[in-house]
Design a protein around this motif. Structure first.
Motif, PDB file in Angstrom:
ATOM      1  N   UNK A   6      -3.329 -12.611  -9.919  1.00  0.00           N
ATOM      2  CA  UNK A   6      -3.146 -11.189 -10.255  1.00  0.00           C
ATOM      3  C   UNK A   6      -3.392 -10.568  -9.013  1.00  0.00           C
ATOM      4  N   UNK A   7      -2.760  -9.442  -8.665  1.00  0.00           N
ATOM      5  CA  UNK A   7      -3.026  -8.756  -7.420  1.00  0.00           C
ATOM      6  C   UNK A   7      -2.861  -7.146  -8.092  1.00  0.00           C
ATOM      7  N   UNK A   8      -3.200  -6.211  -7.126  1.00  0.00           N
ATOM      8  CA  UNK A   8      -3.570  -4.881  -7.437  1.00  0.00           C
ATOM      9  C   UNK A   8      -2.859  -4.072  -6.059  1.00  0.00           C
ATOM     10  N   UNK A   9      -2.589  -2.810  -6.523  1.00  0.00           N
ATOM     11  CA  UNK A   9      -2.069  -1.823  -5.425  1.00  0.00           C
ATOM     12  C   UNK A   9      -3.053  -1.119  -4.946  1.00  0.00           C
ATOM     13  N   UNK A  10      -4.363  -1.042  -5.399  1.00  0.00           N
ATOM     14  CA  UNK A  10      -5.534  -0.221  -4.773  1.00  0.00           C
ATOM     15  C   UNK A  10      -6.637  -1.207  -4.797  1.00  0.00           C
ATOM     16  N   UNK A  21       1.441  -4.103  -8.521  1.00  0.00           N
ATOM     17  CA  UNK A  21       2.281  -3.192  -7.778  1.00  0.00           C
ATOM     18  C   UNK A  21       1.812  -3.223  -6.293  1.00  0.00           C
ATOM     19  N   UNK A  22       2.885  -3.202  -5.416  1.00  0.00           N
ATOM     20  CA  UNK A  22       2.629  -3.194  -3.850  1.00  0.00           C
ATOM     21  C   UNK A  22       2.331  -1.379  -3.661  1.00  0.00           C
ATOM     22  N   UNK A  23       1.470  -1.319  -2.747  1.00  0.00           N
ATOM     23  CA  UNK A  23       1.197   0.066  -2.326  1.00  0.00           C
ATOM     24  C   UNK A  23       1.888   0.398  -0.968  1.00  0.00           C
ATOM     25  N   UNK A  24       2.663   1.407  -0.893  1.00  0.00           N
ATOM     26  CA  UNK A  24       3.474   1.746   0.207  1.00  0.00           C
ATOM     27  C   UNK A  24       3.073   3.113   0.736  1.00  0.00           C
ATOM     28  N   UNK A  25       1.644   3.470   0.386  1.00  0.00           N
ATOM     29  CA  UNK A  25       1.232   4.891   0.624  1.00  0.00           C
ATOM     30  C   UNK A  25       1.005   5.234   2.255  1.00  0.00           C
ATOM     31  N   UNK A  67      -1.378  -5.147  -0.910  1.00  0.00           N
ATOM     32  CA  UNK A  67      -1.704  -5.779  -2.003  1.00  0.00           C
ATOM     33  C   UNK A  67      -3.155  -5.998  -1.679  1.00  0.00           C
ATOM     34  N   UNK A  68      -3.863  -6.236  -2.842  1.00  0.00           N
ATOM     35  CA  UNK A  68      -5.490  -6.850  -2.976  1.00  0.00           C
ATOM     36  C   UNK A  68      -5.359  -7.770  -4.057  1.00  0.00           C
ATOM     37  N   UNK A  69      -6.237  -8.825  -3.724  1.00  0.00           N
ATOM     38  CA  UNK A  69      -6.484  -9.799  -4.815  1.00  0.00           C
ATOM     39  C   UNK A  69      -7.938 -10.444  -4.587  1.00  0.00           C
ATOM     40  N   UNK A  70      -8.459 -11.176  -5.748  1.00  0.00           N
ATOM     41  CA  UNK A  70      -9.912 -11.570  -5.358  1.00  0.00           C
ATOM     42  C   UNK A  70      -9.695 -13.018  -5.640  1.00  0.00           C
ATOM     43  N   UNK A 116       0.908  -4.318   6.127  1.00  0.00           N
ATOM     44  CA  UNK A 116       1.840  -4.488   7.276  1.00  0.00           C
ATOM     45  C   UNK A 116       1.571  -3.223   8.243  1.00  0.00           C
ATOM     46  N   UNK A 117       0.934  -2.356   7.812  1.00  0.00           N
ATOM     47  CA  UNK A 117       0.707  -1.063   8.885  1.00  0.00           C
ATOM     48  C   UNK A 117      -0.871  -0.770   8.668  1.00  0.00           C
ATOM     49  N   UNK A 118      -1.400  -0.704   9.636  1.00  0.00           N
ATOM     50  CA  UNK A 118      -2.789  -0.519   9.404  1.00  0.00           C
ATOM     51  C   UNK A 118      -3.237   0.739   9.243  1.00  0.00           C
ATOM     52  N   UNK A 119      -4.042   1.145   8.090  1.00  0.00           N
ATOM     53  CA  UNK A 119      -4.615   2.653   7.743  1.00  0.00           C
ATOM     54  C   UNK A 119      -5.775   2.691   8.615  1.00  0.00           C
ATOM     55  N   UNK A 120      -6.552   1.639   9.201  1.00  0.00           N
ATOM     56  CA  UNK A 120      -7.737   1.811   9.662  1.00  0.00           C
ATOM     57  C   UNK A 120      -7.484   2.231  11.143  1.00  0.00           C
ATOM     58  N   UNK A 121      -6.522   1.982  11.941  1.00  0.00           N
ATOM     59  CA  UNK A 121      -6.133   2.354  13.179  1.00  0.00           C
ATOM     60  C   UNK A 121      -4.931   3.143  13.384  1.00  0.00           C
ATOM     61  N   UNK A 122      -4.832   4.111  14.017  1.00  0.00           N
ATOM     62  CA  UNK A 122      -3.429   4.768  13.936  1.00  0.00           C
ATOM     63  C   UNK A 122      -2.890   4.265  15.176  1.00  0.00           C
ATOM     64  N   UNK A 123      -1.470   4.362  15.334  1.00  0.00           N
ATOM     65  CA  UNK A 123      -0.831   3.848  16.512  1.00  0.00           C
ATOM     66  C   UNK A 123      -1.003   4.557  17.629  1.00  0.00           C
ATOM     67  N   UNK A 124      -1.203   3.755  18.872  1.00  0.00           N
ATOM     68  CA  UNK A 124      -1.387   4.728  20.219  1.00  0.00           C
ATOM     69  C   UNK A 124       0.057   4.991  20.980  1.00  0.00           C
TER      70      UNK A 124
END
Length: 129
Positions: free
Chosen positions: A85-89, A97-101, A107-110, A121-129
Motif C-alpha cells: 500500500x502507498x499514499x500520496x502524502x 494515489x500519485x501526488x503531482x502537486x 508516492x510514499x510507503x512504509x 521525479x521532481x524535488x520539492x526540497x531544491x528548486x532548479x537552478x
C-alpha cells in the motif's frame, strides 16, 4: 571534491528481509551480508544503505529517492505487484494515489520496520537552478 553522502545505517528488526525488499523495489543490487554486521543496498555508485539488525526499538526514518519518470513508473509497478500500500502524502491514508502537486510524481510507503520511503521525479526540497 564535493561532499557526498557515502552510506548510512538503517536499523531493522529483520535486516535481510528489509534490504532485499527495498533493493527489489528499486531494482538495485544488494547483499545478504556485507562488511561487518550489515546487509547493504547499493542505491547508486556513491550511496549504500547499510541495514543492521537490532532487537532494540529505534526511530522511524524517512528516505526519499529522486528518479526519472520511467524509473518511477517501474518502481510503482513493482510496489503494486508486491501488494504494498502507498499514499500520496507524507501522512494520511493509504489512498493508492500519485501526488503531482509539485510538477512531478511522488508516492510514499512504509516498509515492515516502519521506515518511510518516498520516490519522486521532481524535488520539492531544491528548486532548479
Amino acid at each position: 571534491m564535493p561532499v557526498e553522502l557515502d552510506h548510512t545505517i538503517v536499523p531493522s528488526h529483520h535486516k535481510v528481509v528489509s534490504a532485499k525488499l527495498l533493493a527489489e523495489l528499486l531494482d538495485v543490487p544488494w547483499a545478504e551480508a556485507g562488511l561487518g554486521p550489515f546487509s547493504p543496498v547499493y542505491v547508486n555508485e556513491g550511496l549504500t544503505l547499510d541495514f543492521i539488525e537490532t532487537a532494540e526499538s529505534f526511530p522511524i526514518y524517512h528516505f526519499c529517492f529522486r528518479v526519472s519518470q520511467k524509473e518511477f513508473d517501474a518502481i510503482l509497478g513493482r510496489i503494486q505487484a508486491a501488494g504494498i500500500q502507498y499514499r500520496s502524502s507524507v501522512h494520511g491514508p493509504m489512498d493508492m494515489q500519485i501526488n503531482t502537486e509539485y510538477g512531478g510524481s511522488m508516492i510514499y510507503w512504509n516498509e515492515p520496520d516502519g521506515h518511510q520511503w518516498e520516490i519522486l521525479t521532481v524535488s520539492y526540497a531544491r528548486q532548479p537552478t
